[in-house]
Structures are given as C-alpha cells and as structure tokens.
Design an enzyme around this catalytic site. Structure first.
Site, PDB file in Angstrom:
ATOM      1  N   LYS A 217       0.828  -1.239  -0.047  1.00 52.57           N
ATOM      2  CA  LYS A 217      -0.023  -0.092  -0.083  1.00 52.57           C
ATOM      3  C   LYS A 217       1.024   1.298  -0.157  1.00 52.57           C
ATOM      4  O   LYS A 217       2.210   1.187   0.427  1.00 52.57           O
ATOM      5  CB  LYS A 217      -0.906   0.098   1.275  1.00 52.57           C
ATOM      6  CG  LYS A 217      -0.367   0.362   2.693  1.00 52.57           C
ATOM      7  CD  LYS A 217       0.025   1.761   3.128  1.00 52.57           C
ATOM      8  CE  LYS A 217      -1.005   2.580   2.974  1.00 52.57           C
ATOM      9  NZ  LYS A 217      -0.358   3.989   3.421  1.00 52.57           N
ATOM     10  N   THR A 236       5.694   6.014   4.678  1.00 57.71           N
ATOM     11  CA  THR A 236       4.499   5.032   4.896  1.00 57.71           C
ATOM     12  C   THR A 236       4.265   4.358   3.509  1.00 57.71           C
ATOM     13  O   THR A 236       3.427   4.658   2.714  1.00 57.71           O
ATOM     14  CB  THR A 236       3.217   5.622   5.309  1.00 57.71           C
ATOM     15  OG1 THR A 236       3.517   6.447   6.534  1.00 57.71           O
ATOM     16  CG2 THR A 236       2.381   4.545   5.532  1.00 57.71           C
ATOM     17  N   GLU A 327      -0.500   9.589  -5.463  1.00 54.22           N
ATOM     18  CA  GLU A 327      -1.474  10.612  -5.235  1.00 54.22           C
ATOM     19  C   GLU A 327      -1.587  11.525  -6.552  1.00 54.22           C
ATOM     20  O   GLU A 327      -0.680  12.055  -6.653  1.00 54.22           O
ATOM     21  CB  GLU A 327      -1.320  11.235  -4.045  1.00 54.22           C
ATOM     22  CG  GLU A 327      -1.754  10.387  -2.871  1.00 54.22           C
ATOM     23  CD  GLU A 327      -1.406  10.963  -1.416  1.00 54.22           C
ATOM     24  OE1 GLU A 327      -1.724  10.497  -0.361  1.00 54.22           O
ATOM     25  OE2 GLU A 327      -0.548  11.943  -1.597  1.00 54.22           O
ATOM     26  N   ASN A 457      -3.674  16.520  -0.516  1.00 52.02           N
ATOM     27  CA  ASN A 457      -2.671  16.724   0.375  1.00 52.02           C
ATOM     28  C   ASN A 457      -2.742  18.104   1.175  1.00 52.02           C
ATOM     29  O   ASN A 457      -2.239  18.279   2.172  1.00 52.02           O
ATOM     30  CB  ASN A 457      -1.217  16.499   0.105  1.00 52.02           C
ATOM     31  CG  ASN A 457      -0.996  15.072  -0.098  1.00 52.02           C
ATOM     32  OD1 ASN A 457      -0.975  14.174   0.847  1.00 52.02           O
ATOM     33  ND2 ASN A 457      -0.893  14.770  -1.226  1.00 52.02           N
TER      34      ASN A 457
END
Lengths: 462, 462
Positions: A217, A236, A327, A457
């Site tokens: 992920k 992450t 993103e 964001n």
C-alpha cells in the site's frame, strides 16, 4: 498497464479566476484483477475486516496474515530509517531480531499510523501482536510474540485499541486461503490508495515449483529509504511478500535487502519519507509437504541466486504499483541513469530527477522540458565531477518505438516537438540519462505532480 | 509585508469532476514601492529596455548597470554549483577572477537563459560583455572585459544576439540614476516574477553614511546553492547588490560568501537548483568624493564586521522577496531549527522541511499537520542521531502572539485546532523545531505549494 488520459480539456486562467480545469484523472481500477486460488503460496491464511479505525462503515481497516505451515517460517524485514520510528516498527524490529528471524503472523491496520504516540503507542502495538498470536494454529514458540505489526494513517493519534483487539478476535472465523481472503487483507492496507495492490507469481528452482504473492500500500509520503532491523530507520509504504519456499532467516534477510534497494527504495511519489515504512517477507517452506532443507546462500548459492532474482523482480512489480497509484498521478515515469562511476551516483541522480517538482509538473503538463531534467542532473555532488560534454538525455516511449534524443553529448538536439508531445502525452514514458563516466546504472520509478496531488494533500485530515 | 487571502472559497471535487476551485490568489503588487532617488547609492547609472528576447512588446528584457565612480569598483560574486553552468556564469566567473575582483558593469537579459548552448552560447555571452563595456564612462582597464553577464529564462535555446547587441547600444541614452532607471533595470530581470524586486537602505560606519541598493529576480527553480567563483557551481536566482562604500575585492567576496549562505542559500520555492543562479555585489567607493581607503578585513576588522552584517541583513531581505513571489505562493513560511549539534545539521533539516511537498501542500490547505514536519525532520542522517524524546515543534504566529506548541519533548500536545487554523490561515507564519542536541541554529524561508504552482509549471513554455 498503460494508463491513458481521456478528454484532454485544458482551461487554465491566471489571477482573473480561481478555477483550474484539469484533464480527467485516469481510473486505475484495471490494475486490480482476480487471481486463481492455486496461484497463491501454500500455507497461509488471511482475513480483513472493518473494525472501526476508519469512520466509514464497511471500509476494511484491519487485516491479518498467518502462516499455517507445519515447517519453520522465516521472516525478514526492512524498516524506515526515519528517526521517529512508529511504535509498530519498533515492535516488529524487536520480534524479528529477538526471535532470530522466525515469526508466523502479521497484523496490519490502516487509518491511524500509531506514530509519535509515546509509551501508550508501544503498549498498543504489543497488544495487537499478542492478540494475533491467538490466531496461530499452534501456541507461540516465543514468549515475546510471533506477530509483526504494521500501522498506517495519521501521525500523532493513539489507536482505538479496544476496537482493534475485538476486530482481531473476530477475524478467527474468516481466516482463509481463497482469493477473496487475500483481497480482503490487501484492502485492509489501503489509505489514499485507489485500488488494492495484490500480485502473485510462480517460479521454479531446480525443477521444483514455488509461489510468491504479495501486497502493498502507499500513494503519498512515498520516498522510502529502508534498511534491515538495526541502526536508524523510517517511511509510509507497507508491503508484505509471502512465499512457500523455505529460506533460512539469514539468507531471506540478505535477499530482501538486495531486493528492497532495487524496488521500494527506488520509487518516489512526493519525496517524503514516512515514519512507518515497512516491507516484510515470509518464507514458510509449505511448497514441500515433507519439508525440505531451507535455501541458504552458503550451502546452495545457485538456488539462493535464483530466489534473490525472483524476489527482486517481484518486489519491483509491487513497488511500481505504488507509483502507478501515486496521489493524483496521471503518468508513470521510469528514470534510467546510465554511464555512472558508481551505482550510488546513478541512484542519487535518478532519485533527484524523480523528485524534481519542475520535472514532475512539466510531465503533468505534457511539456518536453528537458532543461529541467538537466538542471536536476547537474545539481548533485558525485564521486567524480560530471562532464557536461559527455551527458545525453532522451525520452523513451513505452510502446517500444525509437527513443527521442533531446541532448547528445551536451549539445541540444533540434527536437521534433510533435514527437516529443506524442511520447509525453502517453500514460507511460521513460527518461534516459547517459553520463558517459562509467558503467554503473540505476532505475527509479516516479509519477507526475498534478492539481489532484495538491487537493489530496491540502485537505487530508478533514 | 503580510500577504492575506481574500474570499476563502474552497470547492474541491474528486474524480467526479476535473475542476479545482482555489482560494483567490493574493496580489503581491504592494511589495513594490517607489524609493526616493537620494536613497540609492551614488555612482551608478542604470537602464532597462525591451529588445525582443521576449515576444510581448513593451515587456522589459534587457538591463544594464554601470559604475560611474571615479574610484576603483570592487566586485564579488557567488555562482550556481550546478555542473551545467550556463554561458553567462562561465563568462562572469572568468571576468571576476582574471580581473582580480574589479569590474564596472553588469548586463542582464530575461527570456532566454543561454544555458546548454555550447560554444555559441559562450561567444554570445562575451559579445554582451564587450558591447556593454562601450557604455562605461572611461575605456575598459582590462583587455578581457569589465562587464559581468546574467541571463535567465528557457534552457537550451540560443540568444537572439543581434537584438540584444542593438538593445545594449540603444541603452546609452537612457542611462540614469533616478528611481525609474533603477526600476527599469529591476524589471529587466523578471521572468515569472509578479513584481520587480528592488530595495534600498542606508547604513553608517564610524559616523560616515553609506547606501546599499539591490534587485533580484526569481520565482521558480529556486533552491540555490551558490559559492565563490571556483569549484563546481549552479541555480535561476539572479541578484545584484550595489553599494557606494569602498571595499577591497577580497573582503567583498568574503562578506558576500557569508551573506549568501544566510540569505539566498537559505530559501526554497520548489527545491530545484538552476544552471544560472548568480548573486553579485559592486562596491564603488563613491560615497566619498575624494575616495578613501577601501574597507578590508585585515586592516579594519571593525568596519568590515559592520559592513558584513549590513550586507547579510540586506541580502536576507532581497532573498525573502523571491520567496514571497514564489510561483503560486499564498503563504510565506520562516522555518527555524534550533538546538542542533552543528549549523550544517540545522540548515539541512530546515531545508528538508522547506522542500517537503507534504508540508507545503498542508500549509496551502491551512492544515496544521505537524506529523509531516516531524517526518521530514527525522528523514535525514545528521552528525549525531536525533533523540525523538528531545524534539519539540511549534507554530510561530507572525503577529508576535504566543507560539503554539504542537509537540513537546517528543510527546504530542492536545492542540487547539481553532488556534492552529488561525495561525496557518495567515499569509505569514513560522515553524520552529527544537532538536535539544546542541546550540546551533539556522533559518530557512519557503512558501506553500498550490494549484497555481502546478499550472505555471505544467504550462511554462507555451
């Protein structure tokens, strides 16, 4: 795997208006497909559930993976080098090192990163590990725990630990080895991801067939720099690779280190490294019913090399999925730097080009602005100085047609702008930089920088 | 100097639409104001003109600055460390070093960077220097040239050199020391800048009054790393500071090195370093009609320290103007890192926070997401390891009211989100990071990352 742009509508106005109209964002749903049950490695049970970390009902936020193999299961991990390592990273590192590379389960939650959460955070992560131990087919072999822990989401908030512990208990009845169980576990990893990232493949060593499957992920805060569980770590991106080959703990870790450098440590979405980045690999030996000697670098280097190569290639596939789902990404860019004096020099330049806001916005705008690639290339100090007159830059089309030279030995080419636009307007493209200084090369994967990235964001926590 | 947001309209839609509605972009016109003629340093003549590098009629694209002082004029420069130094950078470095820090003129064009233009580019830059020598009040003292050259704009295209040379000749008649001449020269530097960046101030050494004036340009590809004219250099920030104090060439260079580290090398708009970044300072001794001994570090350290301090403070003012006019910027952010073991460590962390896409988009979205600040802080290897339990982070309001602690000694505070929003929604704010490891500190200035940045840079060459 090519993402294409539909309806190229561009309506930009400056100052007079505050409205930006972008091209339609490409859907990435086609990157997730069903996989036949028997393509998955043997000896693993999985499940995913909504336990309430995420507010929206039905969205999976908790997953477990359990090795059910009767043979010893080896585990290796690479963890973020961030100084602010999240609690689950600290706990997983301790389990891994104290158990000598043996563990049998993984628990993951999304929605809350359990990072910068002090002592409570560490207690919560241990509670997750212990609760998951109860799902093992036989009692734990270690007083510590046999479970690794992963968390992803917002930093600085404590986990809703009771919801998570109840959730773990509830998963016992749904543990399964079917495609839908693998898919549920993969979905439990997701945060701003737009599709679950799950892949499987089969490989052969000396006539014997093994299976690899993995999930990961990540879409933002993606610029991992991960190393083995010692020293100063952090990121992450979360990922987990499972095989039914048997590999010794030591050789599994060394194969993973090699693979991670050439996969997860060679991708960037936004240049930001997380406090939680973790990649683990499980090898449970379940491919052979009777159990067989574990693959080890010193006793069978040939088998080890095959395994390492398969693992690296598979890890690169999984890592690239993260970039494809970056993103706001509308492009997938492979940056190749060749002719470098050292691998580190090549990797450093590829990383700098891959994180340049100017390069990434130019690609979003489908502008063949190679000057920005060059400025990024020249901005670093290398092990030996760049010689501008030896540097060449080209665009490499994803369809296999001829590359388009932009700069050859330091001199700009007269560029066919139509051809450049044709290449840049595709969903996939390559940037090739030849330094002319040596024989080392490195690859990096990145995406473009869009309005949608700013939207996601600028508005994440609300 | 506070830029404020009008009409906070936020209409974001995802996937279902391709339209982004942003807050109104703040105007920056108020950052340019008239300056009284006698506030400018004596002994300089300037002019700016439209010569045709830029297509749009009337837009200034060529400027010259000439020292008319009867005393020797010292010059110092700091140049980009990029490996692909543009032709004007190479020429200016050669003039500076071969003439032992003496020169009397500067010529600048905007619209074309004359970078990656091979031998022709270097010939063109020399032609600009020679043509400008003809504007000097007395014949050149150097066979080489007494002119430094600057160019900014698109990389990889040759200059329209005939237009530029005719333009330089035509400037002779308009050379003047009035405010409007200074303003014209400042306008000739502009590319995506939204206002000319021109400042002047007066300072006193031992009762004697001197003047400083300066202009700079830059809005994108701003992350300079400049050093003295030797070694491997590169960036597109251009700036020029002029004083009527007399300073020896050696001391002028050492004062500029110190000043540039704490000003232009401590700003970032997008983290991209240019091939053209250049800052020069002229000191012509014209404040004293009879001429007087030049200020020198070894013969009068006290006067030198005063001059260095004034120059550093003035350079920081000019550098901050570039950040305020950063492409698409709606916020001005001062990042302060304290308690570092070394200045380099503090500077490195401040730079990383200042270039984090996640921090910059959060600030654009007025989201007090301190976790991203922490992740950026922890992502670097320092001269000694960070101790998470000693790190504190706070927001510092620009209005002088109390800072808002977000993290204290590694533990998250219960943050008053309304107060956080109040601070982040202002045009100016500070981020303070205390490492608790030592006594060194550094400041960095950066801006936010907006839709408008993506628009400008996805669409620059069209």
């Amino acid at each position: 795997m090519v993402t294409r742009i539909s309806s190229p509508v561009l309506v930009f106005k400056r100052f007079s208006s505050t409205t930006y109209t972008s091209k339609a964002l490409p859907s990435k749903a086609h990157l997730h497909k069903p996989i036949a049950d028997d393509n998955f490695p043997k000896g693993y049970s999985l499940a995913g559930v909504h336990c309430g970390v995420k507010k929206k009902a039905g969205v999976l936020d908790l997953g477990v993976i359990v090795s059910t193999s009767p043979h010893p299961t080896s585990v290796a991990g690479c963890f973020t080098r961030n100084a602010f390592k999240a609690a689950p990273v600290l706990v997983s590192q301790e389990v891994l090192t104290k158990n000598g590379g043996r563990a049998r389960a993984l628990v993951v939650n999304s929605g809350c990163a359990n990072a910068v959460t002090g002592k409570q955070g560490v207690e919560d992560a241990w509670a997750m590990a212990k609760a998951t131990d109860d799902l093992l087919p036989t009692p734990p072999n270690s007083a510590l725990s046999e479970t690794l822990v992963m968390s992803t989401g917002v930093i600085g908030q404590n986990l809703p630990i009771q919801k998570i512990l109840s959730g773990i208990t509830s998963l016992r009845s749904s543990l399964s080895s079917s495609f839908s169980a693998w898919e549920s576990a993969a979905k439990a990893f997701m945060t701003t991801d737009t599709f679950p990232k799950l892949r499987a493949r089969t490989f052969t060593i000396k006539g014997k067939e093994y299976r690899l499957a993995g999930m990961d992920k990540g879409a933002g805060m993606i610029h991992p720099d991960m190393g083995p569980p010692s020293g100063q770590l952090h990121a992450t991106l979360l990922g987990c690779i499972l095989t039914d080959a048997g590999v010794s703990p030591r050789s599994l870790q060394s194969a993973l280190n090699y693979a991670v450098d050439r996969s997860f440590n060679s991708i960037s979405v936004d240049g930001d490294m997380s406090t939680n980045d973790t990649i683990v690999v499980f090898a449970n030996g379940a491919a052979t019913e009777t159990g067989s000697k574990e693959i080890d670098e010193s006793t069978d280097p040939e088998a080890y090399e095959i395994f390492k190569t398969e693992l690296t290639s598979f890890a690169a596939d999984l890592a690239q999925l993260v970039v494809r789902d970056g993103e706001g990404a509308t492009k997938f860019v492979t940056v190749t730097v060749e002719g470098a004096p050292t691998y580190e020099d090549a990797h450093k330049i590829a990383s700098r080009i891959s994180t340049s806001a100017l390069v990434k916005t130019a690609i979003y705008g489908e502008d063949a602005n190679w000057g920005r690639i060059l400025a990024a290339t020249g901005s670093l100090r290398l092990s030996e100085p760049l010689v501008p007159s030896r540097v060449s830059v080209s665009f490499v089309p994803a369809d296999g047609s001829s590359p388009l030279p932009l700069l050859v030995n330091g001199e700009p080419e007269v560029v066919d702008e139509d051809r450049a636009l044709e290449i840049v307007s595709k969903g996939d493209l390559g940037i090739n930089v030849q330094l002319g200084l040596g024989n080392e090369s490195a690859k990096y994967w990145t995406c473009d920088f869009s309005y949608e990235y700013v939207r996601i964001n600028g508005d994440y926590r609300t």
